[in-house]
Design a protein around this motif. Structure first.
Motif, PDB file in Angstrom:
ATOM      1  N   GLN A 173      42.693  61.466  80.966  1.00  0.00           N
ATOM      2  CA  GLN A 173      41.861  61.804  80.141  1.00  0.00           C
ATOM      3  C   GLN A 173      40.548  62.839  81.241  1.00  0.00           C
ATOM      4  OE1 GLN A 173      39.285  58.560  77.511  1.00  0.00           O
ATOM      5  NE2 GLN A 173      37.684  60.761  77.491  1.00  0.00           N
ATOM      6  N   ALA A 177      40.702  67.068  80.477  1.00  0.00           N
ATOM      7  CA  ALA A 177      39.207  67.437  80.065  1.00  0.00           C
ATOM      8  C   ALA A 177      38.980  68.043  80.965  1.00  0.00           C
ATOM      9  CB  ALA A 177      37.994  66.032  79.706  1.00  0.00           C
ATOM     10  N   PRO A 184      34.333  67.963  76.524  1.00  0.00           N
ATOM     11  CA  PRO A 184      34.081  66.812  75.525  1.00  0.00           C
ATOM     12  C   PRO A 184      32.353  66.688  75.239  1.00  0.00           C
ATOM     13  CG  PRO A 184      34.131  66.077  77.744  1.00  0.00           C
ATOM     14  CD  PRO A 184      34.351  67.428  77.440  1.00  0.00           C
ATOM     15  N   SER A 185      32.895  65.607  74.119  1.00  0.00           N
ATOM     16  CA  SER A 185      31.814  65.332  73.402  1.00  0.00           C
ATOM     17  C   SER A 185      31.121  63.721  74.272  1.00  0.00           C
ATOM     18  CB  SER A 185      32.113  64.510  72.082  1.00  0.00           C
ATOM     19  OG  SER A 185      32.835  63.116  71.854  1.00  0.00           O
ATOM     20  N   LYS A 187      30.371  60.915  73.397  1.00  0.00           N
ATOM     21  CA  LYS A 187      30.720  60.160  72.911  1.00  0.00           C
ATOM     22  C   LYS A 187      32.095  59.887  74.052  1.00  0.00           C
ATOM     23  CE  LYS A 187      33.102  57.562  68.647  1.00  0.00           C
ATOM     24  NZ  LYS A 187      33.528  57.597  67.461  1.00  0.00           N
ATOM     25  N   GLU A 188      33.263  60.747  74.194  1.00  0.00           N
ATOM     26  CA  GLU A 188      33.505  60.917  74.393  1.00  0.00           C
ATOM     27  C   GLU A 188      33.963  60.775  76.239  1.00  0.00           C
ATOM     28  OE1 GLU A 188      37.092  64.056  72.247  1.00  0.00           O
ATOM     29  OE2 GLU A 188      35.754  64.771  74.103  1.00  0.00           O
ATOM     30  N   SER A 191      33.170  56.764  76.036  1.00  0.00           N
ATOM     31  CA  SER A 191      34.537  55.749  76.372  1.00  0.00           C
ATOM     32  C   SER A 191      35.581  56.245  77.291  1.00  0.00           C
ATOM     33  CB  SER A 191      35.168  56.798  75.332  1.00  0.00           C
ATOM     34  OG  SER A 191      36.887  55.849  75.230  1.00  0.00           O
TER      35      SER A 191
END
Length: 353
Positions: A173, A177, A184-185, A187-188, A191
């Motif tokens: 990820q 990204a 990314p947000s 939130k991402e 995470s």
């Protein structure tokens, strides 16, 4: 707290030293690279703080009231896993330094250049990947030898395999990204912090040690959540040090995360608050071949003036409050070890290196 981790570090290193020296002789029977791999892994481990290994001992102590040799073996497993991940990470990120010294693949490339090898850099990377793989398998070899019931050993195997899989997916990820035009947000990003850092750095060793110590399922779930919260703060502090620290303290050049296009919480928040030429400049710096001291100062100033630093600090304070609640809920834990856990959480929140 510092004394506890210093003692665990010494015990874990002593075990690793004996284990790797023994395995070096056996591996040399396959080819000369075998002993070299074991020796370099030992040297690599010696330079680390061995926090993950120490947390395995703390996890056991929380629920058994003491730390024994099995926890130190478990700590050695955590450190071999950590070495493997760092060796691979440096190759993927093209980092030349680790802990203030040449990264593993850079060491191999240097040896190959002395031998007039063709394509020493690329071959050094390949050898580094191999040593990282070996570290994983040696870790599982030790894990299989821990003296617990078959049921607990099965749980340990599943826990470690699951968490290492999560790290791999988190790394995928992170890499993906870094090359996409759309950031990314938030939130991402959080995470990613949980799955790439938090769970394997904190949840896994604490839970593994707790399993050896006889913890119940409810306590294991608490440690799982606790590790995620600790991991987010740890990664935020890591990102902060990457922008505001000193090379001699963090072991690599300041601004490396910008060079690598890392989508940190600081970068994502800052990007959402800028426009025009300032936003374009920040975007260009992500993944740039070179980031100058002036560029670093520009980023530092914008993080301060846009309120990003203050907002991220508030996030850490919120997570720290939740951590204290989780530790308070460990009713069955031994008080002495719970106090060490609380002190460690405070250290994690305030750390400067």
């Amino acid at each position: 707290m510092k004394e506890f981790f210093a003692l665990r570090r010494n015990a874990i290193y002593e075990y690793l030293e004996g284990f790797l020296h023994h395995r070096a002789g056996e591996l040399a029977g396959i080819n000369p690279m075998g002993s070299a791999a074991a020796e370099r892994l030992l040297e690599y481990s010696r330079e680390g703080k061995m926090i993950r290994g120490g947390l395995a001992g703390l996890g056991q102590g929380l629920f058994s009231g003491n730390v024994d040799a099995e926890a130190d073996k478990l700590g050695a497993v955590m450190e071999l896993f950590q070495s493997a991940l760092l060796i691979h990470d440096d190759i993927m990120d093209r980092d030349l330094l680790r802990r203030g010294k040449p990264a593993m693949h850079v060491q191999f490339a240097g040896d190959l250049r002395k031998e007039r090898a063709v394509d020493a850099e690329r071959t050094g990377e390949s050898l580094g990947i191999c040593v990282g793989d070996i570290a994983f398998f040696l870790g599982y070899e030790i894990l299989s030898s821990i003296r617990v019931s078959p049921e607990v050993l099965g749980k340990l195997m599943r826990l470690c395999s699951r968490e290492m899989t999560g790290v791999g997916l988190g790394q995928m990820q992170d890499i993906r990204a870094g090359v996409l035009p759309q950031p990314p947000s938030e939130k991402e990003v959080l995470s990613l912090y949980v799955h790439k850092t938090g769970r394997y750095t904190f949840s896994m060793p604490l839970m593994a040690g707790a399993l050896v110590g006889g913890a119940d399922e409810g306590s294991l779930e608490t440690l799982s959540r606790l590790g995620e919260l600790l991991g987010v703060i740890f990664q935020v502090r890591d990102d902060e040090l990457g922008l505001f620290g000193k090379q001699q303290e963090i072991g690599k050049p300041v601004g490396t995360d910008l060079n690598e296009g890392k989508q940190t919480i600081f970068y994502v928040k800052l990007l959402s608050r800028l426009a025009g030429p300032e936003k374009e400049r920040i975007t260009r710096l992500a993944g740039a071949s070179e980031v100058s001291p002036e560029d670093i100062r520009f980023v530092q100033e914008k993080l301060d003036r846009t309120g990003v630093l203050e907002e991220v600090e508030s996030l850490c304070q919120e997570y720290q409050s939740r951590i204290e609640d989780e530790i308070g809920g460990l009713d069955s834990a031994y008080g002495e070890f719970r106090e060490i856990l609380s002190s460690f959480a405070e250290y994690n929140f305030n750390r400067k290196i």
